[in-house]
Design an enzyme around this catalytic site. Structure first.
Site, mmCIF file in Angstrom:
data_model
loop_
_atom_site.group_PDB
_atom_site.id
_atom_site.type_symbol
_atom_site.label_atom_id
_atom_site.label_comp_id
_atom_site.label_asym_id
_atom_site.label_seq_id
_atom_site.Cartn_x
_atom_site.Cartn_y
_atom_site.Cartn_z
ATOM 1 N N HIS A 70 -7.560 -5.461 -0.596
ATOM 2 C CA HIS A 70 -6.379 -4.756 -0.092
ATOM 3 C C HIS A 70 -5.658 -5.468 1.055
ATOM 4 O O HIS A 70 -4.436 -5.515 1.092
ATOM 5 C CB HIS A 70 -6.788 -3.351 0.356
ATOM 6 C CG HIS A 70 -5.677 -2.353 0.313
ATOM 7 N ND1 HIS A 70 -5.124 -1.923 -0.870
ATOM 8 C CD2 HIS A 70 -5.011 -1.716 1.286
ATOM 9 C CE1 HIS A 70 -4.173 -1.052 -0.603
ATOM 10 N NE2 HIS A 70 -4.081 -0.903 0.705
ATOM 11 N N ASP A 89 -9.791 -5.231 -4.873
ATOM 12 C CA ASP A 89 -9.207 -4.183 -4.028
ATOM 13 C C ASP A 89 -9.924 -2.849 -4.238
ATOM 14 O O ASP A 89 -9.936 -2.319 -5.336
ATOM 15 C CB ASP A 89 -7.716 -4.057 -4.367
ATOM 16 C CG ASP A 89 -6.925 -3.341 -3.302
ATOM 17 O OD1 ASP A 89 -7.486 -2.422 -2.670
ATOM 18 O OD2 ASP A 89 -5.756 -3.693 -3.097
ATOM 19 N N SER A 105 0.819 -1.205 0.000
ATOM 20 C CA SER A 105 0.000 0.000 0.000
ATOM 21 C C SER A 105 0.865 1.272 0.000
ATOM 22 O O SER A 105 1.644 1.470 -0.921
ATOM 23 C CB SER A 105 -0.943 -0.055 1.213
ATOM 24 O OG SER A 105 -1.922 0.921 1.120
#
Ligand SMILES: *[C@@H]1O[C@H](CO)[C@@H](O)[C@H](O)[C@H]1NC(C)=O
Ligand SMILES: *[C@@H]1O[C@H](CO)[C@@H](O)[C@H](O)[C@H]1NC(C)=O
Ligand SMILES: *[C@@H]1O[C@H](CO)[C@@H](O)[C@H](O)[C@H]1NC(C)=O
Length: 415
Positions: A391, A358, A186
């Site tokens: 995610h 995601d 991320s």
């Protein structure tokens, strides 16, 4: 302009804020099936090595790295696998692991040693270094500033790129004398991509694995964005005046609670609504993360910067104008205000893994990133697409070893 201008900001903030609401919601709901008595609530005062690593039979060293702007970061080193005994002679390859926003190095240890990335890497023969970004629980020290001081929180992505990553890379590189592999998740991917685009770290990095890569955020999906933008303008502005952005704090929790009370907003499935429907998480690991104040502070300025990236649709450096006056500056007129991904060395080995579900690193945004890398040497760019992953799956999925981590080990060993 004011309302439109804040839209991206509010949407983005919410994506992370709502994660903070989940614990409140879970406490309040009777459908929660977990037995709270089984969850050991251990304050992590001992440090990450003592609380998460050594008990599993791994060696682990607590280290400190001071950045050029004075932050004292905590760094953990797992120098070898569980079954090794300090074998001399074989020089191991180092891997630096960088977490995303609102969490710290602990996020990598939510699953068992057989399932989590640092321990899998250590058991596969790597020397593993775990970063904790400034402001998070173990990295709240500075050579002369205190976290209670607003100035302590006066930083954003640009500073993480300019100071945090170089400090850690210099430290490991000096100690080991060899190029280093990198894993980011991320925001940890954005930190790497922007560093490489500035030609930083590139003489020290051997290759990089980027999980749920973030470079663009224009397509980020969220169920709450529109309602939040309409109703929470003033709250958003209030937040801007607080230097530390603490998801565990009353201000942020209250803000999130008020969004969740809005008609049409369902906070019972917030984790999925915000990160996407993760396929493969261990629910007790999620509880451990969310119920025990394991989310970590960042700076409000960092959040505002990320919001600018959302809103501009390009990788802009921090824009110091007041948020309500923010305007997009043409990329070609002020190139120094942007990170130009085309400047990433074309022969730097990259492994990208992204998920079809995601909601933060949306497929369209990742494809935009891949498109920017189209001049990259074909044999230096490995892209993995996992249809069912969202995610959090990339760091916490029960099957991440089979699907992602083994592929990373293979990728590193090929370099
Ligand atoms: C790394 O070594 C160089 C050269 O010896 C030195 O200037 C630098 O301060 C060292 N950096 C760290 C983080 O130890
Ligand atoms: C999920 O986590 C719990 C608590 O850490 C653990 O006991 C359990 O074995 C895990 N489940 C799986 C499928 O790994
Ligand atoms: C980005 O870098 C590439 C390659 O160095 C260059 O051709 C391009 O003009 C740059 N883009 C901008 C907007 O400066």
């Amino acid at each position: 302009m004011g309302l439109l201008g804040l839209w991206g900001f509010v949407v983005f903030i919410l994506c992370f804020l709502v994660l903070a609401y989940v614990p409140l919601q879970t406490h309040a709901s009777s459908r929660s099936s977990i037995n709270r008595k089984n969850l050991v609530v251990e304050p992590l005062v001992k440090g990450l090595c003592a609380s998460m690593v050594i008990g599993h039979g791994y060696k682990c060293q607590e280290l400190e790295v001071t950045t050029k702007d004075g932050y004292i970061l905590s760094l953990q080193r797992i120098p070898e696998g569980r079954r090794e005994s300090g074998g001399i002679g074989t020089k191991k390859q180092s891997v630096i692991i960088q977490h995303g926003v609102m969490v710290d190095g602990m996020i990598w240890f939510m699953n068992s040693p057989e399932q989590n990335l640092p321990m899998i890497l250590a058991d596969s023969g790597f020397d593993v270094w775990i970063v904790n970004s400034r402001g998070t629980r173990y990295s709240r020290r500075h050579t002369f500033l205190d976290p209670s001081n607003d100035e302590f929180w006066n930083w954003c992505l640009d500073d993480l790129v300019a100071y945090d990553l170089p400090a850690v890379f210099d430290f490991v590189y000096n100690l080991t004398g060899q190029k280093i592999h990198y894993v980011g998740h991320s925001l940890g991917t954005l930190m790497a991509l922007t560093s490489f685009s500035e030609r930083q770290l590139v003489h020290q990095v051997k290759s990089a694995a980027l999980l749920s890569p973030v470079a663009f955020l224009s397509h980020m999906k969220t169920a709450l964005g529109v309602i939040a933008a309409r109703s929470l303008l003033s709250e958003a502005l209030t937040l801007l005046r607080v230097a530390e952005f603490d998801p565990r704090g009353l201000l942020v929790k209250g803000y999130v609670r008020s969004v969740c009370a809005s008609p049409g907003v369902d906070c019972s499935d917030m984790m999925s609504a915000m990160t996407g429907p993760n396929c493969c998480l261990n629910s007790s690991a999620v509880d451990q993360l969310l119920l025990h104040d394991n989310l970590q502070p960042t700076s409000t300025k960092n959040m505002v910067h990320l919001a600018q990236i959302v809103r501009y649709g390009v990788l802009a450096k921090y824009n110091h104008l007041e948020p309500q006056n923010m305007m997009k500056i043409p990329e070609n007129i002020f190139p120094q205000s942007y990170y130009n991904l085309s400047n990433i060395p074309h022969d730097l080995p990259l492994f990208l893994s992204y998920g079809g579900q995601d909601a933060l690193s949306d497929v369209a945004d990742v494809q935009n990133l891949i498109d920017r890398l189209k001049s990259h040497d074909v044999d230096k760019l490995n892209v993995q697409y996992i249809k069912d992953y969202a995610h959090a799956d990339h760091i916490m999925a029960l099957n991440a070893k089979d699907i992602v981590y083994n592929a990373i080990v293979t990728f590193f060993k090929h370099q």
